[in-house]
Design a protein around this motif. Structure first.
Motif, mmCIF file in Angstrom:
data_model
loop_
_atom_site.group_PDB
_atom_site.id
_atom_site.type_symbol
_atom_site.label_atom_id
_atom_site.label_comp_id
_atom_site.label_asym_id
_atom_site.label_seq_id
_atom_site.Cartn_x
_atom_site.Cartn_y
_atom_site.Cartn_z
ATOM 1 N N ARG A 20 0.838 -1.210 0.000
ATOM 2 C CA ARG A 20 0.000 0.000 0.000
ATOM 3 C C ARG A 20 0.868 1.253 0.000
ATOM 4 N NH1 ARG A 20 -4.120 0.976 4.924
ATOM 5 N NH2 ARG A 20 -4.841 3.045 4.336
ATOM 6 N N LEU A 21 1.927 1.267 0.813
ATOM 7 C CA LEU A 21 2.834 2.416 0.842
ATOM 8 C C LEU A 21 3.571 2.575 -0.488
ATOM 9 C CD1 LEU A 21 4.235 2.064 4.459
ATOM 10 C CD2 LEU A 21 2.886 3.972 3.576
ATOM 11 N N ALA A 104 -5.550 13.016 -0.565
ATOM 12 C CA ALA A 104 -6.054 11.660 -0.295
ATOM 13 C C ALA A 104 -4.904 10.669 -0.184
ATOM 14 C CB ALA A 104 -7.023 11.229 -1.387
ATOM 15 N N GLU A 105 -3.881 10.835 -1.002
ATOM 16 C CA GLU A 105 -2.718 9.938 -0.945
ATOM 17 C C GLU A 105 -1.959 10.093 0.369
ATOM 18 O OE1 GLU A 105 -2.038 7.498 -3.063
ATOM 19 O OE2 GLU A 105 -3.745 8.071 -4.298
ATOM 20 N N MET A 106 -1.820 11.321 0.848
ATOM 21 C CA MET A 106 -1.134 11.538 2.125
ATOM 22 C C MET A 106 -1.931 10.919 3.281
ATOM 23 S SD MET A 106 1.724 12.962 1.520
ATOM 24 C CE MET A 106 2.263 13.595 3.078
ATOM 25 N N ALA A 107 -3.252 11.039 3.226
ATOM 26 C CA ALA A 107 -4.088 10.415 4.256
ATOM 27 C C ALA A 107 -3.960 8.899 4.195
ATOM 28 C CB ALA A 107 -5.543 10.836 4.069
ATOM 29 N N ASP A 108 -3.919 8.339 2.995
ATOM 30 C CA ASP A 108 -3.743 6.897 2.826
ATOM 31 C C ASP A 108 -2.378 6.458 3.346
ATOM 32 O OD1 ASP A 108 -4.648 4.369 2.080
ATOM 33 O OD2 ASP A 108 -3.875 4.553 0.041
ATOM 34 N N MET A 109 -1.363 7.288 3.113
ATOM 35 C CA MET A 109 -0.023 6.972 3.592
ATOM 36 C C MET A 109 0.007 6.934 5.124
ATOM 37 S SD MET A 109 3.608 8.907 2.939
ATOM 38 C CE MET A 109 3.078 10.396 3.748
ATOM 39 N N MET A 110 -0.640 7.905 5.761
ATOM 40 C CA MET A 110 -0.674 7.922 7.226
ATOM 41 C C MET A 110 -1.422 6.706 7.771
ATOM 42 S SD MET A 110 -1.068 12.058 7.888
ATOM 43 C CE MET A 110 -2.476 11.820 8.843
ATOM 44 N N SER A 111 -2.513 6.341 7.122
ATOM 45 C CA SER A 111 -3.296 5.177 7.544
ATOM 46 C C SER A 111 -2.482 3.893 7.391
ATOM 47 C CB SER A 111 -4.580 5.099 6.724
ATOM 48 O OG SER A 111 -5.293 3.942 7.016
ATOM 49 N N ARG A 114 0.233 3.709 10.082
ATOM 50 C CA ARG A 114 -0.318 3.340 11.394
ATOM 51 C C ARG A 114 -0.698 1.861 11.433
ATOM 52 N NH1 ARG A 114 -3.586 8.871 11.850
ATOM 53 N NH2 ARG A 114 -1.905 10.113 12.757
ATOM 54 N N ALA A 115 -1.248 1.356 10.355
ATOM 55 C CA ALA A 115 -1.597 -0.067 10.302
ATOM 56 C C ALA A 115 -0.335 -0.933 10.382
ATOM 57 C CB ALA A 115 -2.383 -0.373 9.031
ATOM 58 N N PHE A 116 0.729 -0.502 9.715
ATOM 59 C CA PHE A 116 1.993 -1.228 9.781
ATOM 60 C C PHE A 116 2.508 -1.231 11.215
ATOM 61 C CE2 PHE A 116 6.553 -1.764 9.558
ATOM 62 C CZ PHE A 116 6.724 -2.750 8.611
#
Length: 138
Positions: A20-21, A104-111, A114-116
């Motif tokens: 994902r990253l 949206a990509e930066m928000a996805d990156m943060m998510s 955090r999941a990692f």
């Protein structure tokens, strides 16, 4: 559930977040790319995941993991700009830009980060539990 099954689940979750990253990084790197046609314009990509559950033939143990089903391209429209002086403009003077939304990509990156980190914490706690069990056996 065995400790090794928990490690398998955590490891597969970590691999999924790395993928994902990777797609987020690729999308951000191509956020402002331009093309001379809509077909050539970069389109954002997203990985698709699924939970995969398995059970032994004797029904005594069950395991799970995150499975990658593939990577899909976004269906959002690409941005068109009238730039007749741009060297890659088409005959109508249009230049096509990627459909990547950097916010949206930066928000996805943060998510994903955090999941990692959550998966790392799970692995650390399982390791701590194993060490505690070994101390009890002494």
């Amino acid at each position: 559930m065995s400790f090794s099954a928990i490690y398998d689940i955590g490891g597969s979750a970590m691999r999924a977040q790395v993928m994902r990253l990777d797609t987020v990084a690729s999308n951000l790197a191509n956020a402002d790319t331009a093309a001379s046609s809509e077909a050539e314009a970069y389109r954002a990509t997203k990985p698709v995941f699924s939970a995969l559950y398995t059970q032994d033939f004797d029904n005594r143990s069950m395991s799970a993991q995150v499975q990658t089903l593939g990577v899909v391209k976004s269906d959002r429209t690409v941005e068109q700009r009238f730039e007749p002086n741009n060297p890659i403009a088409n005959a109508d003077g249009m230049v096509f830009y990627s459909n990547v939304n950097p916010v949206a990509e930066m928000a996805d990156m943060m998510s994903a980060s955090r999941a990692f980190q959550t998966s790392v914490e799970v692995m650390n706690r399982v390791s701590s539990m194993q060490q505690s069990l070994l101390k009890l056996g002494q």
